[in-house]
Motif scaffolding. Structure first.
Motif, PDB file in Angstrom:
ATOM      1  N   ILE A 196       0.837  -1.205   0.000  1.00 56.88           N
ATOM      2  CA  ILE A 196       0.000   0.000   0.000  1.00 56.88           C
ATOM      3  C   ILE A 196       0.872   1.255   0.000  1.00 56.88           C
ATOM      4  CG2 ILE A 196      -1.637   1.357   1.379  1.00 56.88           C
ATOM      5  CD1 ILE A 196      -2.823  -1.353   2.309  1.00 56.88           C
ATOM      6  N   ARG A 197       1.931   1.234   0.817  1.00 57.77           N
ATOM      7  CA  ARG A 197       2.820   2.395   0.869  1.00 57.77           C
ATOM      8  C   ARG A 197       3.465   2.678  -0.485  1.00 57.77           C
ATOM      9  NH1 ARG A 197       4.182   0.134   5.988  1.00 57.77           N
ATOM     10  NH2 ARG A 197       6.070  -0.875   5.165  1.00 57.77           N
ATOM     11  N   HIS A 198       3.606   1.620  -1.285  1.00 61.16           N
ATOM     12  CA  HIS A 198       4.263   1.780  -2.585  1.00 61.16           C
ATOM     13  C   HIS A 198       3.267   1.622  -3.741  1.00 61.16           C
ATOM     14  CE1 HIS A 198       8.254   2.011  -0.779  1.00 61.16           C
ATOM     15  NE2 HIS A 198       7.820   1.102   0.077  1.00 61.16           N
ATOM     16  N   THR A 199       2.000   1.923  -3.422  1.00 61.41           N
ATOM     17  CA  THR A 199       0.896   1.985  -4.398  1.00 61.41           C
ATOM     18  C   THR A 199       0.728   0.701  -5.213  1.00 61.41           C
ATOM     19  OG1 THR A 199       2.270   3.023  -6.135  1.00 61.41           O
ATOM     20  CG2 THR A 199       1.153   4.494  -4.573  1.00 61.41           C
ATOM     21  N   LYS A 200       0.961  -0.434  -4.592  1.00 63.33           N
ATOM     22  CA  LYS A 200       0.694  -1.720  -5.231  1.00 63.33           C
ATOM     23  C   LYS A 200      -0.569  -2.297  -4.591  1.00 63.33           C
ATOM     24  CE  LYS A 200       5.464  -2.846  -6.494  1.00 63.33           C
ATOM     25  NZ  LYS A 200       6.538  -3.892  -6.462  1.00 63.33           N
ATOM     26  N   MET A 201      -1.690  -1.653  -4.895  1.00 66.13           N
ATOM     27  CA  MET A 201      -2.946  -1.975  -4.229  1.00 66.13           C
ATOM     28  C   MET A 201      -3.437  -3.386  -4.565  1.00 66.13           C
ATOM     29  SD  MET A 201      -3.213   0.669  -2.480  1.00 66.13           S
ATOM     30  CE  MET A 201      -2.727   2.388  -2.425  1.00 66.13           C
ATOM     31  N   LYS A 202      -3.252  -3.802  -5.791  1.00 62.46           N
ATOM     32  CA  LYS A 202      -3.710  -5.130  -6.198  1.00 62.46           C
ATOM     33  C   LYS A 202      -2.999  -6.214  -5.393  1.00 62.46           C
ATOM     34  CE  LYS A 202      -4.087  -8.173 -10.228  1.00 62.46           C
ATOM     35  NZ  LYS A 202      -3.820  -8.321 -11.693  1.00 62.46           N
ATOM     36  N   GLU A 203      -1.684  -6.085  -5.258  1.00 65.94           N
ATOM     37  CA  GLU A 203      -0.899  -7.061  -4.503  1.00 65.94           C
ATOM     38  C   GLU A 203      -1.298  -7.066  -3.026  1.00 65.94           C
ATOM     39  OE1 GLU A 203       0.220  -4.959  -6.669  1.00 65.94           O
ATOM     40  OE2 GLU A 203       1.738  -5.850  -7.998  1.00 65.94           O
ATOM     41  N   ALA A 204      -1.531  -5.871  -2.484  1.00 66.72           N
ATOM     42  CA  ALA A 204      -1.948  -5.756  -1.085  1.00 66.72           C
ATOM     43  C   ALA A 204      -3.291  -6.443  -0.860  1.00 66.72           C
ATOM     44  CB  ALA A 204      -2.036  -4.288  -0.680  1.00 66.72           C
ATOM     45  N   LYS A 205      -4.210  -6.222  -1.780  1.00 67.55           N
ATOM     46  CA  LYS A 205      -5.545  -6.803  -1.653  1.00 67.55           C
ATOM     47  C   LYS A 205      -5.498  -8.325  -1.685  1.00 67.55           C
ATOM     48  CE  LYS A 205     -10.246  -6.135  -3.404  1.00 67.55           C
ATOM     49  NZ  LYS A 205     -11.093  -5.387  -4.379  1.00 67.55           N
ATOM     50  N   VAL A 206      -4.647  -8.884  -2.527  1.00 70.01           N
ATOM     51  CA  VAL A 206      -4.517 -10.343  -2.612  1.00 70.01           C
ATOM     52  C   VAL A 206      -4.052 -10.915  -1.273  1.00 70.01           C
ATOM     53  CG1 VAL A 206      -3.186 -12.225  -3.648  1.00 70.01           C
ATOM     54  CG2 VAL A 206      -4.134 -10.420  -5.094  1.00 70.01           C
ATOM     55  N   ILE A 207      -3.037 -10.292  -0.680  1.00 67.69           N
ATOM     56  CA  ILE A 207      -2.514 -10.765   0.612  1.00 67.69           C
ATOM     57  C   ILE A 207      -3.604 -10.714   1.679  1.00 67.69           C
ATOM     58  CG2 ILE A 207      -0.871 -10.324   2.463  1.00 67.69           C
ATOM     59  CD1 ILE A 207       0.510 -11.374   0.048  1.00 67.69           C
ATOM     60  N   LEU A 208      -4.305  -9.606   1.754  1.00 71.69           N
ATOM     61  CA  LEU A 208      -5.337  -9.428   2.782  1.00 71.69           C
ATOM     62  C   LEU A 208      -6.500 -10.399   2.580  1.00 71.69           C
ATOM     63  CD1 LEU A 208      -5.292  -5.536   2.881  1.00 71.69           C
ATOM     64  CD2 LEU A 208      -4.413  -7.083   4.645  1.00 71.69           C
ATOM     65  N   GLN A 209      -6.892 -10.618   1.351  1.00 71.90           N
ATOM     66  CA  GLN A 209      -7.964 -11.575   1.066  1.00 71.90           C
ATOM     67  C   GLN A 209      -7.555 -12.989   1.469  1.00 71.90           C
ATOM     68  OE1 GLN A 209      -8.579 -10.733  -3.123  1.00 71.90           O
ATOM     69  NE2 GLN A 209     -10.423  -9.532  -2.718  1.00 71.90           N
ATOM     70  N   GLU A 210      -6.310 -13.336   1.252  1.00 72.19           N
ATOM     71  CA  GLU A 210      -5.813 -14.665   1.643  1.00 72.19           C
ATOM     72  C   GLU A 210      -5.869 -14.828   3.159  1.00 72.19           C
ATOM     73  OE1 GLU A 210      -1.936 -14.813  -0.060  1.00 72.19           O
ATOM     74  OE2 GLU A 210      -2.643 -15.473  -2.034  1.00 72.19           O
ATOM     75  N   ILE A 211      -5.488 -13.790   3.885  1.00 79.85           N
ATOM     76  CA  ILE A 211      -5.513 -13.855   5.354  1.00 79.85           C
ATOM     77  C   ILE A 211      -6.946 -14.054   5.856  1.00 79.85           C
ATOM     78  CG2 ILE A 211      -5.128 -12.537   7.478  1.00 79.85           C
ATOM     79  CD1 ILE A 211      -2.713 -11.244   6.102  1.00 79.85           C
ATOM     80  N   VAL A 212      -7.873 -13.280   5.302  1.00 75.63           N
ATOM     81  CA  VAL A 212      -9.281 -13.401   5.708  1.00 75.63           C
ATOM     82  C   VAL A 212      -9.830 -14.773   5.340  1.00 75.63           C
ATOM     83  CG1 VAL A 212     -11.607 -12.504   5.337  1.00 75.63           C
ATOM     84  CG2 VAL A 212      -9.677 -10.916   5.551  1.00 75.63           C
ATOM     85  N   PHE A 213      -9.501 -15.253   4.156  1.00 73.39           N
ATOM     86  CA  PHE A 213      -9.939 -16.579   3.706  1.00 73.39           C
ATOM     87  C   PHE A 213      -9.427 -17.664   4.654  1.00 73.39           C
ATOM     88  CE2 PHE A 213      -9.063 -20.487   1.323  1.00 73.39           C
ATOM     89  CZ  PHE A 213     -10.311 -20.774   0.781  1.00 73.39           C
ATOM     90  N   GLU A 214      -8.162 -17.586   5.018  1.00 74.16           N
ATOM     91  CA  GLU A 214      -7.567 -18.587   5.911  1.00 74.16           C
ATOM     92  C   GLU A 214      -8.176 -18.524   7.310  1.00 74.16           C
ATOM     93  OE1 GLU A 214      -3.368 -17.875   5.745  1.00 74.16           O
ATOM     94  OE2 GLU A 214      -3.323 -18.094   3.558  1.00 74.16           O
ATOM     95  N   SER A 215      -8.543 -17.321   7.745  1.00 74.14           N
ATOM     96  CA  SER A 215      -9.098 -17.160   9.092  1.00 74.14           C
ATOM     97  C   SER A 215     -10.417 -17.901   9.254  1.00 74.14           C
ATOM     98  CB  SER A 215      -9.289 -15.678   9.414  1.00 74.14           C
ATOM     99  OG  SER A 215     -10.369 -15.128   8.662  1.00 74.14           O
ATOM    100  N   GLU A 216     -11.123 -18.088   8.160  1.00 75.45           N
ATOM    101  CA  GLU A 216     -12.414 -18.775   8.206  1.00 75.45           C
ATOM    102  C   GLU A 216     -12.258 -20.288   8.214  1.00 75.45           C
ATOM    103  OE1 GLU A 216     -14.158 -17.162   4.729  1.00 75.45           O
ATOM    104  OE2 GLU A 216     -14.657 -15.217   5.647  1.00 75.45           O
ATOM    105  N   ARG A 217     -11.035 -20.755   8.063  1.00 78.00           N
ATOM    106  CA  ARG A 217     -10.797 -22.202   7.977  1.00 78.00           C
ATOM    107  C   ARG A 217      -9.761 -22.703   8.981  1.00 78.00           C
ATOM    108  NH1 ARG A 217     -12.562 -19.922   3.762  1.00 78.00           N
ATOM    109  NH2 ARG A 217     -13.855 -20.981   2.198  1.00 78.00           N
TER     110      ARG A 217
END
Length: 240
Positions: A196-217
Motif C-alpha cells: 500500500i505504501r508503494h501503491t501496489k494496491m492489487k498485490e496488497a488486496k490479494v494478501i489481505l484476502q488470503e488472510i481473511v480466507f484462511e481465518s475462516e478455515r
C-alpha cells in the motif's frame, strides 16, 4: 524391573516431599498407593508447581518489570559472564530501554561470541526499535548468511529497516519470503502495508484476502492466537 522402578519413584517423591516440606499426607499416598500416589504427587507438586511459578514470574514481570531487571543486574555484577550480560540486555530490550540493551549486546560481542547469531539478532531489533536503521541493517548483514536468518524476526526487521533507508526492492524481496499460507500473519500483514505504501494496491488486496480466507478455515486456537492481526487485515481490506 517394574518393582524397582516403582521403588525408585517412591524414593524420589518422598525425598522431594521432605526437602520441599509438602503436606505430610503425601507420604501415605506415596507409600500405600505407589504408582497412583507418586503420579499424583508429581503432577500437583512438580509439574503444576513449575507452571504456576512460570505464570507468577510472568505476572510479576508485567506488574513490576524493573524487578526482573534489578535481579539480572545483581546477577551480572556478581558474575560478568556472556550469558548473564545477554540476559540483562534481553530484559532491557523487553522493557523498552533500548540504549541500555544496545550497550550490553555490543559489549557482549567479543572473543568467541563476536559472531553469536542470537545476540546479533537481538541487537538488530534493539537498533530498529531505536530508529537506528542503518545500524540495524549493518548488524543484520553480519548474520544474513546463516541458514536460520531467512525466516527469523531479525530478517523481518532487516527488511523493514531496508525500506526505511530507501532500499525498497530488497526490502520487498525479504518480506515476500514470509508470504506462506496459514502462517506468518504479522509479516504478511506488514507486507500488505508495504504494498500500500508503494501503491501496489492489487498485490496488497490479494494478501489481505488470503488472510481473511484462511481465518475462516483455521482452528479455534490458531484463530484466537491471531485474532488481532486478522481483524486488522479485515479493516485494512475495507479501505482498498
Amino acid at each position: 524391573m517394574y518393582y524397582y522402578l516403582i521403588i525408585a519413584l517412591q524414593v524420589y517423591c518422598a525425598y522431594h516431599c521432605y526437602t520441599n516440606r509438602n503436606n505430610y499426607y503425601w507420604y501415605f499416598a506415596i507409600i500405600f498407593l505407589p504408582l497412583i500416589g507418586c503420579l499424583a504427587y508429581l503432577f500437583i507438586n512438580v509439574v503444576r508447581a513449575s507452571e504456576v511459578n512460570a505464570v507468577q514470574d510472568t505476572i510479576i514481570s508485567a506488574i513490576n518489570p524493573s524487578k526482573k531487571i534489578t535481579e539480572l543486574e545483581k546477577k551480572f555484577r556478581f558474575s560478568e559472564t556472556f550469558e548473564n550480560q545477554v540476559a540483562l540486555a534481553d530484559a532491557y530490550l523487553e522493557a523498552g530501554h533500548y540504549d541500555k540493551a544496545i550497550e550490553h549486546y555490543e559489549a557482549s560481542l567479543k572473543d568467541v561470541f563476536q559472531n553469536d547469531f542470537y545476540t546479533l539478532a537481538q541487537l538488530t531489533e534493539a537498533y530498529y526499535c531505536s530508529s537506528r536503521f542503518n545500524e540495524a541493517v549493518a548488524c543484520a548483514e553480519k548474520i544474513r548468511e546463516f541458514p536460520k536468518f531467512k525466516k527469523s524476526r531479525a530478517a523481518f526487521l532487516y527488511a523493514l529497516a531496508m525500506e526505511k533507508i530507501g532500499h525498497t526492492e530488497e526490502a520487498e524481496n525479504f518480506l515476500e519470503g514470509f508470504n506462506a499460507p496459514y502462517s506468518r500473519y504479522q509479516e504478511r500483514l506488514e507486507l500488505s502495508k508495504f504494498y500500500i505504501r508503494h501503491t501496489k494496491m492489487k498485490e496488497a488486496k490479494v494478501i489481505l484476502q488470503e488472510i481473511v480466507f484462511e481465518s475462516e478455515r483455521m482452528s479455534k486456537s490458531s484463530f484466537r492466537q491471531n485474532r488481532q492481526l486478522i481483524q486488522k487485515a479485515k479493516e485494512l481490506l475495507t479501505t482498498l
